[in-house]
Design a protein around this motif. Structure first.
Motif: not given
Length: 126
Positions: A99-126
């Motif tokens: 259960d702990m592994l699946s929870e941290t994996t899900a959190e990790s995937h969410l953080m990666e997704k947020e990071l990708e969105e932030l990168k894409n958003h910062s690229r659009r501004r430039k």
């Protein structure tokens, strides 16, 4: 004797007489067991010096054969119960870890997704 004139016709069999000439089939079960010797008693066997008999669908130790091994059997039963409890505890721990592994994996995937969105958003501004 004609060659083709007669056909084979077997004689009729005579009717059967009584199925058994013995009157043992008329006796009740207990008398038949006495007469024919069908009373075998309970099945017994000897394994590793221990005598067992079959009663009520289970193999039971005959009296006096397990006197020295009773303590050993109690010790083994207690050890078996301890191992079963330990096994249940370990299964519970594995479930919690999964259960702990699946929870941290899900959190990790969410953080990666947020990071990708932030990168894409910062690229659009430039």
């Amino acid at each position: 004797m004609p060659l083709f004139g007669s056909t084979f016709s077997p004689k009729k069999t005579p009717p059967r007489k009584c199925a058994s000439l013995s009157n043992l089939h008329l006796l009740d079960r207990s008398t038949r067991e006495i007469e024919l010797g069908l009373e075998y008693g309970t099945p017994t066997m000897n394994l590793a010096g221990q005598s067992l008999k079959f009663e009520n669908g289970q193999w039971v130790a005959e009296s006096g054969s397990f006197t020295g091994d009773r303590r050993e059997m109690q010790r083994l039963r207690k050890r078996n119960q301890q191992l079963e409890e330990e096994n249940n505890l370990l299964r519970l721990k594995v479930d919690i870890l999964l259960d702990m592994l699946s929870e941290t994996t899900a959190e990790s995937h969410l953080m990666e997704k947020e990071l990708e969105e932030l990168k894409n958003h910062s690229r659009r501004r430039k």
